[in-house]
Enzyme design. Structure first.
Site, PDB file in Angstrom:
ATOM      1  N   TRP A 176       0.897  -1.163   0.000  1.00  0.00           N
ATOM      2  CA  TRP A 176       0.000   0.000   0.000  1.00  0.00           C
ATOM      3  C   TRP A 176       0.925   1.199   0.000  1.00  0.00           C
ATOM      4  CZ3 TRP A 176      -4.891  -1.977  -0.301  1.00  0.00           C
ATOM      5  CH2 TRP A 176      -5.931  -1.055  -0.418  1.00  0.00           C
ATOM      6  N   ASP A 177       0.383   2.411   0.085  1.00  0.00           N
ATOM      7  CA  ASP A 177       1.288   3.568   0.004  1.00  0.00           C
ATOM      8  C   ASP A 177       2.020   3.822   1.323  1.00  0.00           C
ATOM      9  OD1 ASP A 177      -0.946   4.477   1.323  1.00  0.00           O
ATOM     10  OD2 ASP A 177      -1.443   6.042  -0.125  1.00  0.00           O
ATOM     11  N   GLU A 192     -13.901   2.903   0.825  1.00  0.00           N
ATOM     12  CA  GLU A 192     -13.822   3.758  -0.362  1.00  0.00           C
ATOM     13  C   GLU A 192     -14.374   3.147  -1.649  1.00  0.00           C
ATOM     14  OE1 GLU A 192      -9.749   5.167  -0.497  1.00  0.00           O
ATOM     15  OE2 GLU A 192     -10.114   6.636   1.077  1.00  0.00           O
ATOM     16  N   GLU A 210     -11.109  10.034   7.732  1.00  0.00           N
ATOM     17  CA  GLU A 210      -9.722   9.898   7.237  1.00  0.00           C
ATOM     18  C   GLU A 210      -9.200  11.267   6.825  1.00  0.00           C
ATOM     19  OE1 GLU A 210      -8.230   7.325   4.217  1.00  0.00           O
ATOM     20  OE2 GLU A 210      -9.414   5.605   4.867  1.00  0.00           O
TER      21      GLU A 210
END
Length: 790
Positions: free
Chosen positions: A101-102, A368, A465
């Site tokens: 993931w980032d 999301e 978030e």
């Protein structure tokens, strides 16, 4: 009785050799570039085998199960060369953040990641045991629903007695029950003694986390007795979505035990790429750090894992509410029959495993995916959109939601995050704009504009978030790097950054308000950059979170009534730049120290609007308070204040945010001996009776790179021990912004850090997490303030 067990794991249709990397296998997988060097492991097929003997003769039991608590992921299981099972779901499920993931590395793990056991039984076996509290308003009485699900081996119904005992609540009841063959279930409703006083479970900062010891005894026909010891908690939860006066849309907030609660916290990701390394101590350290920073909630993000039982046990104990995503994130998932059957088993299992925990307050279908379809992240042709809409509704509504409604009637469910909540439902579960500030929750990220500008942030109902990146401490990076890596532009630094342009975005944000380091010493320059990224992150998230907190009681142009702030993210999965406030290993970044203040139960918050300085009093306290507001102005060049103002009889209402001070900036500067924006800084605090005091907050009147009179200070500290803690006696010769105390790899935390030091002397407490000494602390200590960056 001898058996040979073989587990074959594979990545379908892919095979390759090890490419000769065995020499690296024995190194820490997080060391330098090992995430790349170890990729061959995920591309090979693996066989786990063992020959073992059971301590009993399996042939003498009516039923024998080989139980795998967790297999990752596509596998074939054989006993004595006979296939007995296949797996395709690690939760059960396919993909999680193992594939990077980032904020994390790519370690697509394979294998047995939870316990394996053989269980044998006759007659019946208890599989699930859950407790659900309900409060009957009409009778003003608590009841407890106990659901027990059995595997009944007998071909005929099995009758018996169940006795439930909760001694502290003077409650004991016995029930006659009958189990049907197959998967038999018993649902019992226990009415709590009306004469007993039930203490409810409260979130951190709002009351105790009381639980009651409970014993449940099953005695069935065959004489087989099961005694179950558990903890019963009593609390109610409501997700309130109703019209707001003066605003279009609906509210979005949580009521616990009938009381509205402002949600303060962060987002949780897996604590390690290798789940077997996540111990009870690992979890407790991270979760205790969340509670110590005045958090009352965490969102378990849908791209990770359903956490182990101990995670939720600790949250129950600490009063940390859990927003629980199901494990679906940022993807379009299939809805073929085999996949849906697997998902139904996964969701049913996880709800039954977890629903007894009072800490879990919400089930959320995904991360999301409503936004992904609404904004067409995956460039789906318009003609095909309806297919994906139907798949979305089929998976999250007709399957997952239906299971939640059947299995757990005590908690709310939302299909996605962000979502417009009931408005999304009204629009067929997929709203046109899931980021609408008038409904539901929002995710918001903006790295290109000035993070000190509060007007950028959405005045949303609930911020689930948001965040900014920083680098972890040098002592954390040092463990997995070598000297050639210690540069902001090294290959290592570029490799560890998984967010596109992330390192550059941090520099751009820093440059807005601070001077970049220019040291000719490369290691000092790297350490200075790390320090500045942490200062920047802390100040950015502070500004945004304070905006959400002071927006809770007001509606401006139809927006407001913000009732939640969960920044991204709490913890790190490895040693790398990320949005986390806790580094891998648990060390607090400056952001986490700031969070302790910006999530404080009582906090004054300042912002500028229309040329005036406003201060709001923000309170999570349950009663109105008469307080005193203190406002002090310093010039950067002197430890002596140039002017002070004390305002008595300031009323801060319970659980609200109210304006308590307003003054034009021009009047403030003139009143304080002709201060200028560049030469002065404002600090302020609230104080009340009984020792009640807020943190001292600050407001900068200009960027600190433009500050006039700010001098390089001489910081010094002496260390002394007092019982199990250590006192750092800190002294400065001038005002020092963002004073950072760092004791390297010594594990522990300070009571505060990253502060603005406006007095000559300050005492700071260090709480060690492992034994240390004064000598070790003095040797490891480094003191840094903004003017040390040159």
């Amino acid at each position: 009785y001898g058996l040979h067990l073989v587990l074959l794991l594979n990545i379908p249709h892919i095979q390759c050799s090890s490419n000769g990397y065995y020499d690296a296998f024995f190194l820490d997988p997080y060391y330098r570039f090992n995430d790349v060097m170890y990729r061959w492991i995920s591309l090979d097929n693996w066989t786990y085998s063992r020959t073992f003997k059971t301590p009993f003769d399996v042939r003498k039991w009516q039923k024998v199960n080989l139980v795998f608590e967790g297999v990752d992921t596509v596998a074939q299981i054989l006993i004595n060369n006979i296939t007995v099972g296949r797996t395709d779901n690690m939760f059960s499920r396919y993909e999680q953040c193992s594939f990077s993931w980032d904020w994390g590395p790519s370690f697509p793990t394979q294998g047995i990641w939870k316990d394996v056991r053989i269980e044998a039984y006759n007659h019946y076996h208890l599989i699930y045991f859950t407790l659900t509290p309900f409060f009957v308003k009409s009778a003003q009485q608590w009841s407890l629903e106990i659901e027990s699900i059995f595997d009944v081996v007998s071909s005929k119904p099995v009758s018996g007695l169940v006795t439930v005992s909760i001694p502290k609540l003077q409650t004991q009841q016995t029930y006659s029950v009958k189990l049907q063959p197959g998967e038999g279930s018993i649902v019992l409703l226990v009415n709590i003694n009306e004469n007993a006083t039930v203490e409810t479970w409260w979130p951190n900062g709002h009351g105790k986390q009381t639980g009651y010891n409970m014993t449940t005894v099953f005695i069935m026909e065959a004489g087989y007795k099961i005694e179950k010891f558990s903890k019963a908690y009593f609390r109610t939860v409501e997700l309130v979505q109703e019209p707001i006066s003066g605003s279009p849309g609906l509210s979005f907030y949580f009521r616990i035990n009938g009381r509205p609660i402002f949600i303060k916290g962060s987002n949780w990701i897996p604590a390690d790429s290798f789940q077997d390394r996540v111990t009870y101590d690992t979890l407790r350290l991270l979760l205790k750090s969340a509670a110590d920073a005045n958090m009352n909630a965490l969102r378990v993000w849908g791209g990770g894992v359903y956490e182990q039982d101990e995670f939720y046990d600790i949250c129950d104990e600490l009063g940390i509410m859990i927003w629980q995503d199901f494990m679906f994130a940022c993807a379009l998932y299939p809805t073929d029959q085999n996949y849906l059957e697997s998902i139904r088993a996964e969701v049913t299992h996880q709800i039954r495993r977890l629903k007894s925990h009072p800490s879990i307050i919400l089930w959320s279908g995904n991360n999301e995916n409503e936004a992904a379809i609404a904004s067409n992240w995956f460039s789906v042709p318009y003609a095909d959109r309806e297919v994906y809409v139907r798949d979305y509704v089929m998976l999250y509504v007709k399957n997952i939601r239906e299971i939640v409604l059947a299995e757990d009637k005590s908690r709310p469910f939302i299909a996605s995050s962000p979502t417009n909540g009931l408005e999304s439902v009204k629009e067929g579960w997929l709203s046109q704009n899931p980021y609408d500030t008038h409904y539901g929750d929002t995710h918001f990220y903006d790295y290109s504009n000035d993070c000190w500008d509060w007007t950028l942030y959405p005045k949303t109902r609930f911020a689930s978030e948001y965040g900014f990146q920083s680098w972890p401490s040098f002592s954390t990076l040092e463990k997995v790097s070598s000297a050639e890596d210690w540069s902001y532009t090294s290959n290592f630094s570029l490799h560890r950054q998984h967010h596109e342009n992330g390192n550059d975005e941090m520099i751009q944000q820093i440059e807005r308000h601070f001077k970049l380091p220019q040291s000719t010493n490369p290691i000092k320059k790297f350490k200075d950059m790390i320090y500045l990224t942490q200062v920047m992150q802390a100040q950015c998230v502070k500004t945004e979170t304070e905006f959400y907190r002071f927006s809770q009681s007001e509606i401006i142009k139809g927006e407001g009534h913000t009732m939640g702030a969960l920044y991204w993210q709490l913890n790190d999965i490895w040693q790398a730049p990320s949005w986390a406030s806790l580094e891998y290993g648990g060390k607090w970044k400056l952001l986490h120290y700031f969070a302790q203040n910006f999530f404080a139960p009582l906090l004054p918050v300042a912002y500028e609007d229309g040329g005036a300085l406003y201060i709001y009093g923000v309170s999570d306290l349950h009663t109105d308070r008469q307080l005193t507001l203190g406002v002090t102005v310093h010039t950067w060049s002197s430890l002596e204040p140039v002017c002070s103002l004390v305002k008595d009889d300031v009323t801060v209402k319970a659980q609200s945010a109210v304006p308590i001070y307003k003054e034009p900036i021009s009047d403030l500067l003139r009143r304080c001996r002709n201060c200028t924006r560049k030469s002065c800084v404002v600090t302020f605090y609230l104080v009340g009776e009984g020792g009640l005091r807020s943190p001292t907050n600050h407001h900068f009147l200009s960027s600190l790179k433009d500050a006039v009179g700010l001098e390089k200070t001489q910081l010094s500290a002496s260390v002394s021990q007092q019982d199990s803690i250590y006192i750092f006696d800190l002294q400065t010769t001038a005002i020092a912004p963002f004073v950072s105390l760092d004791v390297g790899s010594i594990k522990g935390r300070f009571n505060e850090n990253g502060f603005l030091m406006t007095k000559k002397r300050k005492l700071v407490v260090f709480y060690p997490w492992e034994p240390t000494t004064v000598e070790e602390l003095e040797k490891s200590l480094s003191l840094t303030s903004l003017m040390d960056v040159v």
